[in-house]
Design a protein around this motif. Structure first.
Motif, PDB file in Angstrom:
ATOM      1  N   PHE A   1     125.706 -25.146  79.776  1.00 55.00           N
ATOM      2  CA  PHE A   1     126.828 -24.260  79.640  1.00 55.00           C
ATOM      3  C   PHE A   1     126.621 -23.206  80.684  1.00 55.00           C
ATOM      4  O   PHE A   1     127.706 -22.429  81.173  1.00 55.00           O
ATOM      5  CB  PHE A   1     126.967 -23.512  78.286  1.00 55.00           C
TER       6      PHE A   1
ATOM      7  N   PHE B   1     135.286 -21.372  72.132  1.00 56.40           N
ATOM      8  CA  PHE B   1     134.321 -22.340  72.232  1.00 56.40           C
ATOM      9  C   PHE B   1     134.716 -23.677  73.076  1.00 56.40           C
ATOM     10  O   PHE B   1     134.126 -24.596  72.761  1.00 56.40           O
ATOM     11  CB  PHE B   1     133.652 -22.612  70.835  1.00 56.40           C
TER      12      PHE B   1
ATOM     13  N   ALA C   1     132.309 -25.862  74.914  1.00 52.76           N
ATOM     14  CA  ALA C   1     131.487 -26.725  74.140  1.00 52.76           C
ATOM     15  C   ALA C   1     132.368 -27.995  73.987  1.00 52.76           C
ATOM     16  O   ALA C   1     131.650 -28.615  72.976  1.00 52.76           O
ATOM     17  CB  ALA C   1     130.711 -26.084  72.975  1.00 52.76           C
TER      18      ALA C   1
ATOM     19  N   ILE D   1     123.996 -30.183  71.014  1.00 54.75           N
ATOM     20  CA  ILE D   1     123.642 -28.868  71.043  1.00 54.75           C
ATOM     21  C   ILE D   1     122.376 -28.608  70.807  1.00 54.75           C
ATOM     22  O   ILE D   1     121.648 -29.199  69.663  1.00 54.75           O
ATOM     23  CB  ILE D   1     124.764 -28.146  70.212  1.00 54.75           C
TER      24      ILE D   1
ATOM     25  N   ASN E   1     132.747 -33.512  70.662  1.00 52.65           N
ATOM     26  CA  ASN E   1     132.173 -32.544  69.904  1.00 52.65           C
ATOM     27  C   ASN E   1     133.368 -32.230  68.754  1.00 52.65           C
ATOM     28  O   ASN E   1     134.448 -31.545  69.202  1.00 52.65           O
ATOM     29  CB  ASN E   1     131.963 -31.229  70.532  1.00 52.65           C
TER      30      ASN E   1
ATOM     31  N   TRP F   1     135.242 -22.965  66.837  1.00 56.04           N
ATOM     32  CA  TRP F   1     134.284 -23.909  66.012  1.00 56.04           C
ATOM     33  C   TRP F   1     134.525 -23.775  64.552  1.00 56.04           C
ATOM     34  O   TRP F   1     135.047 -22.909  63.938  1.00 56.04           O
ATOM     35  CB  TRP F   1     132.613 -23.077  66.163  1.00 56.04           C
TER      36      TRP F   1
ATOM     37  N   MET G   1     127.139 -22.507  62.631  1.00 54.00           N
ATOM     38  CA  MET G   1     127.340 -22.370  63.965  1.00 54.00           C
ATOM     39  C   MET G   1     125.964 -22.324  64.474  1.00 54.00           C
ATOM     40  O   MET G   1     125.136 -21.489  64.339  1.00 54.00           O
ATOM     41  CB  MET G   1     128.138 -21.266  64.719  1.00 54.00           C
TER      42      MET G   1
ATOM     43  N   TYR H   1     122.164 -21.568  69.552  1.00 57.18           N
ATOM     44  CA  TYR H   1     122.560 -21.708  70.949  1.00 57.18           C
ATOM     45  C   TYR H   1     123.608 -21.147  71.307  1.00 57.18           C
ATOM     46  O   TYR H   1     124.062 -20.617  72.310  1.00 57.18           O
ATOM     47  CB  TYR H   1     122.338 -23.119  71.222  1.00 57.18           C
ATOM     48  N   LEU H   2     124.706 -21.495  70.655  1.00 54.05           N
ATOM     49  CA  LEU H   2     126.211 -20.834  70.720  1.00 54.05           C
ATOM     50  C   LEU H   2     126.509 -19.685  70.396  1.00 54.05           C
ATOM     51  O   LEU H   2     127.082 -18.976  71.344  1.00 54.05           O
ATOM     52  CB  LEU H   2     127.104 -21.891  69.926  1.00 54.05           C
ATOM     53  N   ARG H   3     125.828 -19.016  69.339  1.00 52.56           N
ATOM     54  CA  ARG H   3     125.655 -17.808  69.082  1.00 52.56           C
ATOM     55  C   ARG H   3     125.351 -16.707  70.264  1.00 52.56           C
ATOM     56  O   ARG H   3     126.006 -15.606  70.109  1.00 52.56           O
ATOM     57  CB  ARG H   3     125.129 -17.494  67.633  1.00 52.56           C
TER      58      ARG H   3
ATOM     59  N   TYR I   1     125.387 -17.604  73.407  1.00 50.49           N
ATOM     60  CA  TYR I   1     125.875 -17.630  74.633  1.00 50.49           C
ATOM     61  C   TYR I   1     126.946 -16.635  74.874  1.00 50.49           C
ATOM     62  O   TYR I   1     127.729 -16.278  74.023  1.00 50.49           O
ATOM     63  CB  TYR I   1     126.578 -19.008  74.866  1.00 50.49           C
TER      64      TYR I   1
ATOM     65  N   TYR J   1     130.709 -17.022  83.033  1.00 48.44           N
ATOM     66  CA  TYR J   1     131.492 -16.750  81.797  1.00 48.44           C
ATOM     67  C   TYR J   1     132.850 -16.267  82.145  1.00 48.44           C
ATOM     68  O   TYR J   1     132.738 -15.057  82.281  1.00 48.44           O
ATOM     69  CB  TYR J   1     130.446 -16.304  80.819  1.00 48.44           C
TER      70      TYR J   1
END
Length: 245
Positions: A7, A31, A34, A40, A78, A87, A92, A95-97, A99, A119
């Protein structure tokens, strides 16, 4: 050139000098980035929290295996990201939290919080949450970011150590995962993944099992084994073909 993590497009160190006027703004599709991520990255510390909602498997690397959340049955799918780019309710991945932030480490110096400058929500202006106050001090939001990326980096190091132990004990086995839909029919067969082999786990010597127990890894192993059956959930919540195209 060093390969960037999933990402991330352009990682740069955050500073109150260069980014005093920058903010993080909410995206229309938070999201959406993703949406096409079938896998993930995962860390062992989150296995027990995630195991009832996300399948956890391992994928091969140059040095062994690494854990991931399986989020779809097809490449580029996904099912946990909905049509609005949100999401799904529930766990969650860390790794996403974290970013678009990440902890950067350089030999001989302290780690520093970095951001993905690519981003879309990272920009100068009046919209969004500020990272620094007018005097250059970190905002409460930035303090939370520092804690999050620091804790994630520590979890990643613990995961690396745990993977070394599991490899040493030869507990991985590569398998074919068959996902079944609501009618019980096989809807997808996934190859190239690995799991902790229950038979190998049962066959460990008392001394090796004690090492595993003392490492604190057993709850995560059992959570992983429980989660694998959730691949059937993916078969029942697959994105439609128009979104997967």
């Amino acid at each position: 050139m060093t390969k960037l993590p999933m990402f991330y497009k352009s990682v740069e160190a955050l500073s109150s000098v260069n980014h005093q006027s920058y903010r993080i703004a909410a995206l229309d599709e938070p999201f959406g980035f993703a949406r096409d991520a079938q896998l993930i990255p995962a860390v062992f510390d989150e296995f027990t929290a995630a195991a009832h909602e996300l399948p956890i498997v391992f994928v091969p690397t140059n040095t062994g295996f690494t854990p991931v959340f399986l989020c779809g049955l097809r490449t580029g799918e996904n099912v946990f990201v909905d049509t609005a780019g949100a999401w799904s309710p529930g766990y969650m991945p860390a790794y996403l939290r974290r970013y678009p932030f990440i902890l950067g480490e350089q030999e001989g110096s302290d780690p520093i919080v970095c951001v993905d400058a690519g981003y879309d929500g990272f920009a100068e202006g009046d919209e969004g949450t500020p990272l620094f106050d007018e005097d250059g001090t970190k905002t409460e939001f930035m303090d939370r970011v520092v804690r999050l990326v620091t804790e994630y980096a520590a979890s990643a190091k613990r995961t690396e150590a745990t993977l070394g132990l599991l490899k040493e004990l030869d507990l991985f086995s590569q398998i074919t995962i068959e996902a079944r839909d609501a009618s019980g029919e096989v809807s997808a067969s996934l190859h190239g993944f690995a799991v902790i082999d229950e038979e190998k786990l049962r066959s460990l010597s008392d001394a090796d099992f004690l090492r595993l127990r003392e490492s604190g890894t057993l709850p995560a192993i059992y959570a992983h084994l429980l989660s694998v059956s959730l691949t059937n959930k993916l078969a029942r919540t697959r994105r439609d073909d128009s979104r997967a195209a």
